[in-house]
Structure formats: C-alpha cells, structure tokens
Scaffold this motif. Structure first.
Motif, PDB file in Angstrom:
ATOM      1  N   ASN A   1      -1.828   9.530   7.175  1.00 48.35           N
ATOM      2  CA  ASN A   1      -2.031  11.223   8.038  1.00 48.35           C
ATOM      3  C   ASN A   1      -1.069  11.367   8.165  1.00 48.35           C
ATOM      4  O   ASN A   1      -0.521  12.056   8.148  1.00 48.35           O
TER       5      ASN A   1
ATOM      6  N   ALA B   1      -9.512   5.088   2.452  1.00 41.76           N
ATOM      7  CA  ALA B   1      -7.922   5.507   1.331  1.00 41.76           C
ATOM      8  C   ALA B   1      -8.199   3.661   1.034  1.00 41.76           C
ATOM      9  O   ALA B   1      -7.565   3.706  -0.362  1.00 41.76           O
TER      10      ALA B   1
ATOM     11  N   GLU C   1      -4.342   3.630   7.459  1.00 38.60           N
ATOM     12  CA  GLU C   1      -4.962   4.742   6.898  1.00 38.60           C
ATOM     13  C   GLU C   1      -4.462   6.449   7.682  1.00 38.60           C
ATOM     14  O   GLU C   1      -4.009   7.365   7.512  1.00 38.60           O
TER      15      GLU C   1
ATOM     16  N   THR D   1       1.435   4.488   1.757  1.00 35.29           N
ATOM     17  CA  THR D   1       0.893   4.756   2.644  1.00 35.29           C
ATOM     18  C   THR D   1       2.120   5.732   3.277  1.00 35.29           C
ATOM     19  O   THR D   1       1.551   7.033   3.848  1.00 35.29           O
TER      20      THR D   1
ATOM     21  N   ARG E   1      -5.815  -2.438   7.800  1.00 32.18           N
ATOM     22  CA  ARG E   1      -6.664  -1.284   6.721  1.00 32.18           C
ATOM     23  C   ARG E   1      -6.064   0.149   8.051  1.00 32.18           C
ATOM     24  O   ARG E   1      -6.459   1.525   7.190  1.00 32.18           O
ATOM     25  N   TYR E   2      -7.233  -0.170   8.595  1.00 35.41           N
ATOM     26  CA  TYR E   2      -7.689   1.723   9.676  1.00 35.41           C
ATOM     27  C   TYR E   2      -5.999   2.326  10.097  1.00 35.41           C
ATOM     28  O   TYR E   2      -5.831   3.191   9.987  1.00 35.41           O
TER      29      TYR E   2
ATOM     30  N   PHE F   1      -7.921  10.215   4.443  1.00 33.35           N
ATOM     31  CA  PHE F   1      -7.325   9.767   4.672  1.00 33.35           C
ATOM     32  C   PHE F   1      -7.924   8.685   5.220  1.00 33.35           C
ATOM     33  O   PHE F   1      -7.848   7.496   4.798  1.00 33.35           O
ATOM     34  N   ALA F   2      -9.408   8.709   5.404  1.00 28.91           N
ATOM     35  CA  ALA F   2     -10.062   7.843   6.658  1.00 28.91           C
ATOM     36  C   ALA F   2     -10.564   7.356   4.792  1.00 28.91           C
ATOM     37  O   ALA F   2     -11.394   7.759   4.689  1.00 28.91           O
TER      38      ALA F   2
ATOM     39  N   GLU G   1     -10.235   1.485   1.290  1.00 28.70           N
ATOM     40  CA  GLU G   1     -10.870   0.707   1.500  1.00 28.70           C
ATOM     41  C   GLU G   1     -11.016  -0.156   0.737  1.00 28.70           C
ATOM     42  O   GLU G   1     -11.519   0.660  -0.539  1.00 28.70           O
TER      43      GLU G   1
ATOM     44  N   ARG H   1       0.661  -0.797  -0.096  1.00 29.28           N
ATOM     45  CA  ARG H   1      -0.094   0.374  -0.327  1.00 29.28           C
ATOM     46  C   ARG H   1       1.065   1.107   0.541  1.00 29.28           C
ATOM     47  O   ARG H   1       1.818   0.960   0.844  1.00 29.28           O
TER      48      ARG H   1
END
Ligand SMILES: [Zn+2]
Length: 503
Positions: free
Chosen positions: A310, A272, A306, A63, A302-303, A269-270, A274, A61
């Motif tokens: 941030n 992102a 994300e 990130t 995943r959280y 970002f929440a 999913e 990902r």
C-alpha cells in the motif's frame, strides 16, 4: 452553482483551506521566478519501514514494485542505517544530523536537548520555504520544537480523524496500550484541544469513513494511537498538492505513519500475500524474546508486507504527481524510513532492546533532479549523513555540529563506522542500560549493557558478517575475537565519551 456542494467540491475546498495555512499571502509567483536556480528538497519518511522487507533489497515478496521501477532513476543505498530503533531517537537523528547520545532524545516523548534546539535541518535551510508534517506524535514533537524554523508547520491532527477518547480496539500488546496512555497524558499536559484543529469537513467525512471502513479496509481503518483514524491516500494527495504549490525553493519533511502497526492496508492490498509460498527463515528466540510464536509472527509479517504494498502504491502516486507537475525537475527527493520492524526471534515490532537488521536497516533512495540513471552504494551509511548531504547538494554550508558526512557518490563516505543507539528505558542521564550497534565494512557488532536479561553478565556483544550472513544466523564473537574486541573497544570508548558530561 448548485446550493449544495458535492463531496468532491467539499474536499477541494478542504484542500484549499489547508493550503492557505502554509502559503504566506505575499509569496507566490514572484518568489518562484526570483529563486528558481535553487533546487528544492523533499524528504519523505515512512514510519517503521524495514529495508529487509523491500523487494528492491532482495525480499522474496514483491512488496514494492513501484520503488523498483523508480530506482532506475535514483541513487540506491544498500546498507543504510537508522541511528535509533524507534521514532524518537531515530527521527531526532535524521533531523539534527547527530547521534542519539548527542541529541539526547532517547526516551519516549523526548525532545532534543534544549541547548541543541537551534541545531536542526530546518534552520540549516533558513533561506528556503520550509514545511513539515508528521502523522506520528513522537516526530511531531520535534516539528513543534523546531516550529520557529518551519513557517509551513502542519499540525498532526490535520490528517487524523481524531477520536482520542475511549480505547475502542481490543489489542494484544499491553506495551502499545501503555504507549497510548502516555501519549494522551502528554497531550493533556500541553492543554491540547483537537477541536481547534480539526476542519469540520473532515469531522463529517469521519462518520462516513468509519461506516464504510469494512468495505475499503478489510482489516479496519488504519489509526494512530489505536483510534485516531487516518485515510492514507487523502493525506498523501493533499500533501503532494501542497508540495507542488508552495513557494520555491522549498524544504519539505513529510513523515507518514504507514507501514507502522496496526497494519491495515486498503482493500486492493489486503490479502495480497495470503496463501503465498513465502517462508520466513527460522531463527531461535533471542534473550529479549517477547514470546511471540512463529505462527503469530508470520501472520503479522504478512499484514505488514501488505501494508508496505500500500505504501509503495502511494509513494508511486506521489512521485508521479511531482513529476507530471514539473516539480521533480527542480527537486531533490528523498525516500527513507525512521527505523524498521522485526518479526523474528520471538519479537514483533520495534520496541525492543535488540538491534537486529530488520530494525536498523532502512531504505534510502535519493532522486537527483533530472537524473535518469541508477547508482548503487554499498558502503554503510547512516541517517545522520542525510542532513549534511542535502545541505552540500543545495550549496549550503554544513554546520560544525553535524556528526554525519556527505554521502557517496556526492562526497566521501564515512570512514568511522555507523552507529545505532537504543536507551529507551534508561532512567539515568549517562547511558547505563543501552544497546549500541556499530557497522564497519561487512561486520556488525551489537553491544548490550545493563539489562536484567543479561543475567550475571553485565554486558554482551554479538558479531555478525552482514555481507555473508544477512540473516544474522552465525554469531562470530568467539571465532573472530580480534574483530569483536576491536569493535567493542570503539563502542565502549564512544559510549564513555558520550557519558562523560553526565557523570
Ligand atoms: Zn517510527
């Protein structure tokens, strides 16, 4: 001048008020002019940020796009290790350049051993203006312990919208609830009163922020100890401003809570990641499994990812602000983490006996003043190497008590291997129930002793080739017996040495 101040004006004033607390009235321009040949140092720590979840280090990902951009101007360490598995031992090692079995901050809420309280990075920079802040109470305990060497100590509560009363959130992890209760008990014992520290302005903002939280923070406002909320972007903005305005040369230590649990990114970002196609590598449950299912681990991961996104945005902002102010030209900037976080083998978080790579491998990037090129270091390095390296780079003497070495390419890399030590729940002074990881070249051995989970065996050793098998899927202690026993002997010997004074 209007009678009523706008919110922006209020915030400006709040920023100035907090600045006043860290700049002595006599300091300022003259000091800047006199000492401008010495380079500043700023260490930025993000709590529980695993190198394994960072795109720069190969995570699937994306990130940390900002970090990838900035890495073009940094020395990037690809095998950097925390010296402990959670905030207390890991931060103490970072700040003292010694391993947990030396500084003895092993259990939750510990300070560094009193006899060693003078041996810390702040004191080593005693000709600098020093400031420090930590969102995390466990790291703040050390800043308090070393406060006589930190003229710009900033209390943890400065950037918390403190509730610290009723536990409002429903939580899945009992261990975290216990942690909170313990943290509050420590505060009570210290006779702590939040109201003395909390600026009125922040108290006012708290109400509107909590009200607006749903809009700005779809998963809820991020918090320390469950209900002490904080606004990450405000904290970064204010502390960056302070770093730009303090007298130079300065030594600054900033320890931010994100991406530590609970993972609550801002709305940009929440979500992102999913529904993306990320597939975590499937791994068998460990003997220390906490029973978390792959589905649950996938959701938390995943959280967390994300929240890292941030963090990346905010670090990018901090970096750009330092650069546009010109401060970066005279500053060694360090990006790192205290320890990592894991989402595999039935375990989420970092309060575990295990020392798998997601927990112990942390990022380290060192930005040299004026440097525009990237350098990569692949040899194993440790958090305890940071202090001697920064002292060396700024022309300071490296104290004899430091256990680390000056990092490549600035010095020789450590020949003796890199250790991580965990003994969080050990009630005894000698380490009886403990995990120790040793990384040498491409091998990593993790030695476990004393845990009830080991059953009839009193000890257990796992060996991995972390270069060929970074996911730690192929355990080699039976096929590479010689390497395993050689490394186990080193670990046992070091553990015996460390235990000797306590027997
Ligand atoms: Zn931590």
């Amino acid at each position: 001048m209007p009678n009523k101040l706008s919110r922006r004006d209020f915030l400006k004033l709040a920023g100035l008020a907090s600045l006043g607390a860290i700049i002595p009235p006599s300091a300022g321009l003259a000091a800047n002019l006199l000492q401008n040949d010495k380079k500043n140092v700023l260490i930025v720590v993000f709590d529980a940020l695993s190198a394994r979840n960072i795109s720069l280090h190969g995570y699937a990902r994306d990130t940390m796009p900002n970090l990838a951009r900035l890495a073009g101007r940094a020395t990037v360490y690809h095998n950097h290790y925390a010296a402990g598995n959670y905030t207390t031992p890991a931060t103490a090692s970072l700040l003292t350049g010694t391993l947990p079995w030396t500084h003895r901050a092993l259990r939750f809420g510990n300070r560094v051993k009193p006899e060693l309280a003078e041996q810390n990075i702040f004191r080593a920079f005693d000709d600098y203006h020093r400031f420090g802040y930590s969102h995390n109470m466990l790291a703040d305990i050390f800043l308090k312990q070393f406060a006589e060497n930190i003229e710009g100590y900033i209390p943890q509560e400065r950037y918390l919208l403190v509730n610290d009363g009723v536990i409002q959130n429903t939580f899945e992890k009992d261990a975290d609830i216990a942690t909170v209760a313990w943290a509050r008990e420590i505060k009570r014992q210290e006779g702590f009163s939040y109201s003395l520290f909390l600026p009125y302005i922040y108290e006012k903002r708290k109400e509107s922020l909590i009200k607006d939280a749903g809009r700005e923070y779809p998963y809820g406002l991020p918090a320390v100890n469950l209900d002490n909320y904080y606004v990450f972007e405000d904290c970064i903005r204010s502390l960056t401003k302070q770093a730009i305005e303090v007298p130079t040369p300065f030594f600054g230590y900033l320890h931010f809570f994100p991406p530590h649990f609970p993972y609550k990114p801002r709305r940009e970002f929440a979500g992102a990641f999913e529904g993306d196609f990320f597939q975590a590598v499937s791994k068998p449950d460990d003997i220390f499994t906490e029973g978390d299912s792959p589905e649950k681990l996938g959701k938390w991961r995943r959280y967390y990812d994300e929240f890292i996104l941030n963090v990346d945005y905010e670090f990018g902002r901090l970096f750009d602000a330092l650069e546009s102010s010109g401060v970066l030209d005279d500053t060694w900037l360090v990006f790192t983490a205290d320890h990592g976080e894991m989402f595999e083998r039935g375990i989420q978080g970092h309060t575990t006996a295990t020392l798998y790579q997601p927990i112990v491998r942390v990022p380290l990037l060192i930005f040299e003043p004026g440097n525009q090129t990237r350098r990569d270091v692949y040899t194993p390095t440790s958090a305890i190497d940071l202090m001697p390296t920064l002292l060396h780079l700024t022309g300071h003497e490296i104290p004899a008590w430091s256990e680390g070495t000056v990092l490549a390419p600035f010095g020789e890399s450590s020949p003796g291997g890199v250790f991580t030590v965990q003994a969080r729940n050990d009630p005894a002074l000698p380490l009886v129930t403990a995990s120790v990881a040793l990384v040498m070249d491409n091998y990593k051995l993790v030695y476990y002793t004393g845990y009830k989970e080991l059953g009839a065996d009193t000890e257990r050793a796992l060996l991995f080739d972390i270069s060929a098998d970074p996911e730690e899927l192929n355990e080699l202690s039976r096929t590479k017996r010689e390497t395993a026993s050689e490394m186990m002997n080193i670990v046992r010997q070091r553990l015996d040495q460390a235990n000797e004074p306590y027997l």
